[in-house]
Design an enzyme around this catalytic site. Structure first.
Site, PDB file in Angstrom:
ATOM      1  N   ARG A  57       7.942  28.867  47.248  1.00 24.36           N
ATOM      2  CA  ARG A  57       7.364  29.640  46.158  1.00 24.36           C
ATOM      3  C   ARG A  57       6.859  31.012  46.627  1.00 24.36           C
ATOM      4  O   ARG A  57       6.975  32.001  45.921  1.00 24.36           O
ATOM      5  CB  ARG A  57       6.224  28.856  45.518  1.00 24.36           C
ATOM      6  CG  ARG A  57       5.673  29.562  44.318  1.00 24.36           C
ATOM      7  CD  ARG A  57       4.793  28.681  43.500  1.00 24.36           C
ATOM      8  NE  ARG A  57       3.512  28.436  44.139  1.00 24.36           N
ATOM      9  CZ  ARG A  57       2.442  28.023  43.486  1.00 24.36           C
ATOM     10  NH1 ARG A  57       2.514  27.791  42.204  1.00 24.36           N
ATOM     11  NH2 ARG A  57       1.308  27.828  44.106  1.00 24.36           N
ATOM     12  N   ASP A  89     -10.797  25.308  44.444  1.00 26.06           N
ATOM     13  CA  ASP A  89     -10.978  25.459  42.999  1.00 26.06           C
ATOM     14  C   ASP A  89     -12.373  25.981  42.661  1.00 26.06           C
ATOM     15  O   ASP A  89     -12.549  26.755  41.725  1.00 26.06           O
ATOM     16  CB  ASP A  89     -10.755  24.118  42.283  1.00 26.06           C
ATOM     17  CG  ASP A  89      -9.291  23.710  42.339  1.00 26.06           C
ATOM     18  OD1 ASP A  89      -8.464  24.558  42.723  1.00 26.06           O
ATOM     19  OD2 ASP A  89      -8.984  22.549  42.015  1.00 26.06           O
ATOM     20  N   GLU A 131     -12.434  22.372  46.915  1.00 25.32           N
ATOM     21  CA  GLU A 131     -13.305  23.459  47.393  1.00 25.32           C
ATOM     22  C   GLU A 131     -12.701  24.814  47.026  1.00 25.32           C
ATOM     23  O   GLU A 131     -13.398  25.753  46.648  1.00 25.32           O
ATOM     24  CB  GLU A 131     -13.468  23.360  48.909  1.00 25.32           C
ATOM     25  CG  GLU A 131     -14.404  22.233  49.317  1.00 25.32           C
ATOM     26  CD  GLU A 131     -14.281  21.889  50.778  1.00 25.32           C
ATOM     27  OE1 GLU A 131     -15.303  21.909  51.465  1.00 25.32           O
ATOM     28  OE2 GLU A 131     -13.173  21.610  51.250  1.00 25.32           O
ATOM     29  N   CYS A 157      -6.357   6.769  76.171  1.00 27.27           N
ATOM     30  CA  CYS A 157      -6.473   5.790  77.242  1.00 27.27           C
ATOM     31  C   CYS A 157      -5.041   5.477  77.643  1.00 27.27           C
ATOM     32  O   CYS A 157      -4.249   5.014  76.825  1.00 27.27           O
ATOM     33  CB  CYS A 157      -7.161   4.515  76.726  1.00 27.27           C
ATOM     34  SG  CYS A 157      -7.126   3.209  77.967  1.00 27.27           S
ATOM     35  N   LYS A 163       3.205  19.086  29.424  1.00 28.03           N
ATOM     36  CA  LYS A 163       3.968  20.261  28.996  1.00 28.03           C
ATOM     37  C   LYS A 163       4.447  20.056  27.564  1.00 28.03           C
ATOM     38  O   LYS A 163       4.777  18.930  27.177  1.00 28.03           O
ATOM     39  CB  LYS A 163       5.215  20.454  29.878  1.00 28.03           C
ATOM     40  CG  LYS A 163       4.928  20.448  31.362  1.00 28.03           C
ATOM     41  CD  LYS A 163       6.216  20.527  32.165  1.00 28.03           C
ATOM     42  CE  LYS A 163       6.016  19.814  33.489  1.00 28.03           C
ATOM     43  NZ  LYS A 163       7.136  19.916  34.393  1.00 28.03           N
ATOM     44  N   LYS A 171       1.618  15.145  38.871  1.00 25.59           N
ATOM     45  CA  LYS A 171       1.572  16.422  39.585  1.00 25.59           C
ATOM     46  C   LYS A 171       1.684  16.100  41.067  1.00 25.59           C
ATOM     47  O   LYS A 171       0.736  15.607  41.679  1.00 25.59           O
ATOM     48  CB  LYS A 171       0.274  17.166  39.277  1.00 25.59           C
ATOM     49  CG  LYS A 171       0.220  18.536  39.906  1.00 25.59           C
ATOM     50  CD  LYS A 171      -0.950  19.321  39.371  1.00 25.59           C
ATOM     51  CE  LYS A 171      -1.113  20.703  39.972  1.00 25.59           C
ATOM     52  NZ  LYS A 171      -0.676  20.932  41.303  1.00 25.59           N
TER      53      LYS A 171
HETATM   54  S1  IVH Z   1       5.696  22.347  36.162  1.00 23.68           S
HETATM   55  C1  IVH Z   1       5.639  27.225  35.324  1.00 23.68           C
HETATM   56  N1  IVH Z   1       5.532  19.898  37.005  1.00 23.68           N
HETATM   57  O1  IVH Z   1       2.075  22.374  40.718  1.00 23.68           O
HETATM   58  C2  IVH Z   1       5.360  26.202  36.349  1.00 23.68           C
HETATM   59  N2  IVH Z   1       4.656  21.579  38.431  1.00 23.68           N
HETATM   60  O2  IVH Z   1      -0.218  24.109  40.322  1.00 23.68           O
HETATM   61  C3  IVH Z   1       6.040  24.901  36.040  1.00 23.68           C
HETATM   62  N3  IVH Z   1       3.776  20.723  40.565  1.00 23.68           N
HETATM   63  O3  IVH Z   1       3.775  25.399  41.288  1.00 23.68           O
HETATM   64  C4  IVH Z   1       5.557  23.859  36.954  1.00 23.68           C
HETATM   65  N4  IVH Z   1       4.214  18.603  40.196  1.00 23.68           N
HETATM   66  O4  IVH Z   1       4.597  23.326  42.567  1.00 23.68           O
HETATM   67  C5  IVH Z   1       5.248  21.175  37.292  1.00 23.68           C
HETATM   68  N5  IVH Z   1       5.533  17.666  37.605  1.00 23.68           N
HETATM   69  C6  IVH Z   1       5.246  18.929  37.899  1.00 23.68           C
HETATM   70  C7  IVH Z   1       4.626  19.294  39.114  1.00 23.68           C
HETATM   71  C8  IVH Z   1       4.347  20.648  39.340  1.00 23.68           C
HETATM   72  C9  IVH Z   1       3.723  19.473  41.071  1.00 23.68           C
HETATM   73  C10 IVH Z   1       3.274  21.909  41.274  1.00 23.68           C
HETATM   74  C11 IVH Z   1       4.229  23.056  41.244  1.00 23.68           C
HETATM   75  C12 IVH Z   1       3.448  24.198  40.682  1.00 23.68           C
HETATM   76  C13 IVH Z   1       2.041  23.768  40.955  1.00 23.68           C
HETATM   77  C14 IVH Z   1       1.083  24.432  40.026  1.00 23.68           C
END
Ligand code: IVH
Length: 679
Positions: free
Chosen positions: A125, A37, A35, A423, A272, A104
């Site tokens: 952060r 997003d 939501e 309960c 990446k 992620k």
């Molecule tokens: S790389 C320059 N790798 O997702 C930022 N982030 O939406 C490099 N996150 O702030 C981040 N898993 O907290 C990276 N395998 C992963 C991740 C990850 C979760 C989070 C992270 C970031 C957010 C961005």
């Protein structure tokens, strides 16, 4: 720009700022990620340069200790489709074609600053530029070392997550998801939050160097290097074929299947560029690096209509609302029952029967209602099918949800406790059924499931756990669909649990907040059921809080739970044998208590485990009764107190020598001399 577009932009930017604040600073989001997003994407279309889109998160709360990030903590660009992956690969393939992918993780981002190998500071952060100092709680996270294996000066970035197993066992009735608990546990003042930082795990994904970076060509080399330094990165995979995008797309499909059974909550895959040179060429926007893409799983959300609400009493007595909804596919499954969590949630959503609702289903977690979209129309019920393919034929009615005053199972009065309706009667049928199921499940008694327990209760063959052990072969074999063989199996399965240790016994009783880990700590503390019951009879509370990881609240719940189950426990003692915890250990440190303080080279949990393995007891406070204080660097008030009380002090090395020695046969078999002789 027309007035209405202007208005909309104002509305969207204010909403995005408000929801970021709720998410990052209060760990209490009101809307789901998708939501959020939707709001973000709409604003991006209408006003791509809007300032809120270029903020990573809100400033930390006033009054908290702030940390200026030496390297900003940026966000990631998002995608959801195969085309987004293809586009990302096309625009980032300038110098090479090697990509790295990681899950992620859906937790809370954390930056760890090590100076000459020592954990100096940990920060959230925050706004990306400035975060909040959470060093003390970060040190409690099980796998965050206070000292690296080498004297490096680095900033390690990663995500703090809560294993789903721990979430289900300990916290699923205090929070709708583990993510909210992660940021809460990191940011709380000691012990005042819902979750303990020691239940969290850190998964690294990035490392930065204030000076002299090691020579490396690939990010993946740095992840390997981090491993050697003592920090566990999130798992990763490399793609380097001629057409990496094909395999990357395939990889998202693999993870979509793996996601429900993965140990942590994840919401996508991060791709990446692996070559560090290429990353440098691609650079950053103000918001995100151009060398990474966060591909997110498609939304597991959908709309339906609330048809009715049933109330169910659980094992711990909480009476939860279960919503019946018009059948709706979410994430590939037809859903007709969803949870409304508790009374507080019903009130928060202001929901009525006949309202259109937004539902979500994440992995294995029970689907739930996340938003009330107001009164539904009959159109919202059209074209719906049950899971078996038959057409749904329900009709719409609009009415209030009636919150029950009496337990739906035992008809006794209910009590409100915070957002929960409870309960309090222990002999409530629903609670009994669920406690029986819990007992059988936690002791892995095969062949006795929910169905059989219900039949046994309905036939009045049992009313409690102890009755189960009195069942005869005849009683069982006469039940519907229960042959001679199954009856034998049930009896032999039950017989296997007629002798069990105290930790298993305490866990299987199913007390609120007493999962297997806490049950083990408590049993090691008391060593026998007799001593535990004596403690309960004496009416003391404080002793239990000496155990590492047990606070005032859990101690109270535990004592209260045992008192309420006293008759059951006494009955069970007649039928089964609960063995003492001390009987098996016999380690060199048996009978000795240890308290651990200060900065140590390894997680405190690990050190505590080693002490316990050789029979020692780990407590959290210093008193005259304490045998040893294990003091790491910069130990503070505990060290002072121990010195004043004349408690013996051990360094980490002293302790290691002691534990190692007690491991060798030669020494543990010749138990002469005092403990001090081993150091
Ligand atoms: S790389 C320059 N790798 O997702 C930022 N982030 O939406 C490099 N996150 O702030 C981040 N898993 O907290 C990276 N395998 C992963 C991740 C990850 C979760 C989070 C992270 C970031 C957010 C961005």
């Amino acid at each position: 720009m027309s007035d209405s577009v202007d208005e909309r932009i104002k509305f969207l930017s204010a909403e995005i700022a408000r929801h970021s604040e709720l998410y990052y600073n209060h760990s209490a989001p009101e809307i789901s990620d998708s939501e959020f997003d939707v709001l973000w994407d709409e604003l991006k279309k209408l006003d791509p340069d809007n300032e809120v889109l270029h903020r990573v998160g809100p400033e930390p709360l006033p009054g908290t200790e702030k940390v200026e990030h030496m390297f900003p903590m940026l966000s990631l660009d998002k995608g959801t489709t195969d085309d987004d992956i293809i586009h990302f690969v096309t625009q980032s393939t300038s110098g090479g074609k090697r990509y790295l992918a990681q899950p992620k993780l859906d937790g809370s981002a954390l930056s760890l600053e090590y100076i000459s190998g020592n954990l100096h500071r940990a920060a959230t952060r925050g706004s990306g530029e400035r975060g909040e100092d959470v060093t003390l709680n970060a040190k409690l996270v099980a796998n965050i070392p206070t000292r690296l294996n080498y004297p490096y000066t680095i900033h390690v970035r990663g995500e703090v997550v809560m294993p789903l197993k721990i979430f289900e066992e300990k916290y699923s009735d205090v929070s709708p998801n583990p993510r909210n608990l992660c940021s809460g546990a990191l940011r709380q003042k000691h012990g005042d939050g819902k979750a303990d930082a020691s239940d969290l795990i850190f998964c690294a994904y990035d490392v930065k160097f204030p000076s002299d970076p090691p020579i490396a060509n690939y990010d993946s080399e740095l992840l390997d290097w981090l491993k050697k330094a003592g920090i566990e990165p999130a798992p990763w995979k490399i793609f380097e074929s001629e057409t990496p995008e094909d395999e990357m797309i395939e990889y998202t499909k693999e993870w979509s299947l793996k996601r429900p059974s993965y140990e942590y909550e994840i919401d996508g895959i991060v791709f990446k560029v692996d070559e560090l040179d290429n990353r440098e060429k691609l650079g950053f926007t103000a918001h995100h690096p151009r060398w990474a893409l966060a591909w997110k799983f498609p939304s597991q959300e959908a709309h339906s209509v609330l048809l009715d609400v049933d109330w169910q009493t659980g094992r711990t007595g909480s009476v939860t609302p279960v919503a019946r909804i018009a059948p709706q596919m979410v994430g590939g499954v037809t859903v007709e029952n969803v949870t409304l969590h508790n009374v507080g949630e019903v009130e928060r959503l202001g929901i009525k029967i006949g309202d259109k609702v937004k539902i979500t289903r994440r992995g294995d977690v029970i689907p739930k209602i996340i938003e009330n979209l107001g009164p539904a129309s009959s159109k919202d019920l059209q074209d719906r099918y049950h899971a078996d393919g038959t057409k749904f034929s329900g009709t719409l009615s609009h009415r209030d949800i009636i919150i029950p005053q009496i337990c739906p199972a035992c008809q006794r009065s209910l009590t409100m406790e915070g957002a929960f309706l409870r309960c309090l009667s222990l002999d409530c049928d629903a609670r009994t059924a669920r406690s029986l199921t819990y007992w059988c499940r936690s002791l892995e008694i095969d062949g006795i499931g929910e169905k059989l327990i219900e039949t046994l209760l309905d036939n009045e063959l049992i009313t409690s756990i102890s009755d189960m052990y009195r069942l005869t072969h005849n009683q069982l074999s006469e039940l519907d669909r229960m042959g001679d063989k199954s009856a034998n199996n049930v009896i032999s399965e039950l017989n296997k649990t007629r002798t069990l240790n105290l930790a298993k016994f305490l866990h299987a009783l199913g007390l609120e907040r007493i999962g297997p880990e806490v049950a083990t700590s408590i049993s090691q503390h008391f060593t026998s059921l007799e001593k535990l019951l004596h403690w309960v009879d004496e009416g003391e509370n404080s002793e239990l809080t000496e155990i590492d990881g047990i606070g005032e609240k859990v101690a109270l719940i535990f004592r209260d739970g045992i008192i309420k189950r006293r008759t059951l426990i006494d009955e069970l003692r007649e039928i089964i044998t609960v063995t003492d915890e001390g009987e098996k250990s016999g380690g060199l440190l048996e009978g000795l208590s240890f308290c651990i303080t200060g900065s140590l080279s390894r997680p405190r949990k690990e050190i505590a485990e080693e002490i316990k393995n050789v029979g020692g007891k780990v407590v959290s406070s210093v008193s005259g009764n304490l045998d040893y204080l294990v003091a790491g660097e910069s130990a503070g008030s505990k060290l002072e107190k121990a010195e004043n009380l004349g408690v013996k002090i051990l360094s980490e090395k002293d302790l290691l020598n002691l534990v190692k020695k007690s491991d060798t046969d030669e020494i543990s078999s010749s138990k002469t001399g005092t403990l001090d002789d081993w150091i």
